[in-house]
Design an enzyme around this catalytic site. Structure first.
Site: not given
Length: 345
Positions: A184-185
């Site tokens: 998850h960026c």
């Protein structure tokens, strides 16, 4: 119209929709109050989305746009007439691609899996307080082994009510399972998974190239006095005073180069080995110095770095979204209905 009604309309219309604040009956699948929908804000009728976290991706987009605007306002004309129009055209093209890949990475479906597809009981029974799920829902199932010694495993997601495919994992920020979940960026405010990993890779590459070119063009203007022979500029200090934006953009490009370049190098290594960030951090890194028979075996590696890179950067089909988030809502479709998560005893 009261202020509360105006504010509610602002966040529940076609342009921007927060499903958590909608009071009307759902018309589209992204209107329902599933955990995934409640964790997101949808834009332009569900064509783009963003998780409800700090909008760091907006800051990233502002940084990209600001660099381009400063270049076109202060530098483009000088470069066009004094160096070459080709440089302005090439930079503008790279900047446009960088922006588009960033928007695509941040706004598209990364590969969310449909919910509630493996429900063994009536939804009313699941919602009851005394319901206990079977023990196998909390177990790990091994798939056929590779070389009789290593294999892949699948688990049941007690939140999404599905059996996860290999390489699928649940994201606590997006409240959904993601196919081939990389990470998850926080800078994209989105998961990086099967359907947007390629966009993410190209965004990193183009961000690096655009930053380098912006910095080089800034330095060209800053040091141009050495070959132009202008009478009013004799020193580097004079050049900075005469062309402060050129010097600013040179430093701007250098600062914008560092972090994307580090990420690009890391993901070149990962894509060359057909690894995800999660697999590397959870399995590979911890077993690097273990005996050979205890090290992690990547069964997804094609044993060819070039083939792995080709697949990750270009050839791997991304498919279509499996959640049909923009489709018309049909009452009773469990994929778009909220169900209570199972809890272990």
């Amino acid at each position: 119209m009261s202020l509360s009604r105006i504010l509610r309309w602002v966040v529940t219309n076609w342009l921007v929709t927060d499903p958590d604040l909608r009071l009307d009956e759902p018309r589209r699948n992204y209107h329902t109050k599933t955990p995934t929908n409640r964790a997101h804000i949808y834009i332009c009728g569900g064509r783009f989305k963003s998780t409800k976290q700090w909008p760091i991706h907006v800051g990233v987009l502002v940084v990209i746009v600001a660099g381009g605007v400063l270049f076109w306002v202060f530098e483009a004309s000088w470069l066009w007439h004094n160096v070459s129009p080709a440089l302005v055209i090439i930079f503008s093209y790279l900047w446009f691609l960088t922006t588009m890949f960033m928007v695509k990475t941040a706004g598209c479906d990364p590969g969310f899996a449909p919910k509630n597809t493996h429900v063994s009981y009536s939804p009313h029974l699941i919602e009851s307080k005394n319901h206990k799920p079977p023990d196998e829902f909390f177990s790990t199932v091994s798939l056929p082994y590779y070389n009789d010694t290593h294999g892949t495993t699948v688990k049941y997601c007690v939140t999404c009510h599905i059996w996860r495919l290999p390489r699928m994992s649940h994201c606590n920020s997006c409240k959904s399972c993601v196919y081939v979940h990389d990470h998850h960026c926080v800078f994209m405010n989105n998961c990086i998974g099967f359907r947007n990993y390629r966009y993410f890779l190209w965004f990193l590459l183009l961000a690096v190239l655009t930053s380098v070119m912006l910095s080089v063009l800034g330095w060209i203007h800053t040091y141009h006095y050495r070959i132009s022979g202008r009478d009013n500029i004799d020193t580097f200090k004079d050049s900075i005073s005469e062309n402060p934006v050129a010097f600013l953009l040179a430093l701007y490009g250098l600062c914008g180069f560092v972090y994307p370049a580090m990420l690009l190098i890391f993901h070149l290594f990962l894509s060359a080995n057909n690894l995800t960030t999660r697999e590397y951090l959870n399995f590979v890194r911890g077993t690097r110095h273990a005996p050979e028979d205890e090290r992690y075996v990547n069964v997804y590696n094609t044993q060819s770095a070039w083939r792995n890179l080709w697949n990750a950067w270009w050839a791997m089909p991304q498919g279509v979204s499996s959640t049909d988030i923009r489709g018309r809502y049909k009452s009773g479709n469990l994929r778009h209905e909220p169900l209570k998560a199972f809890e272990a005893d």
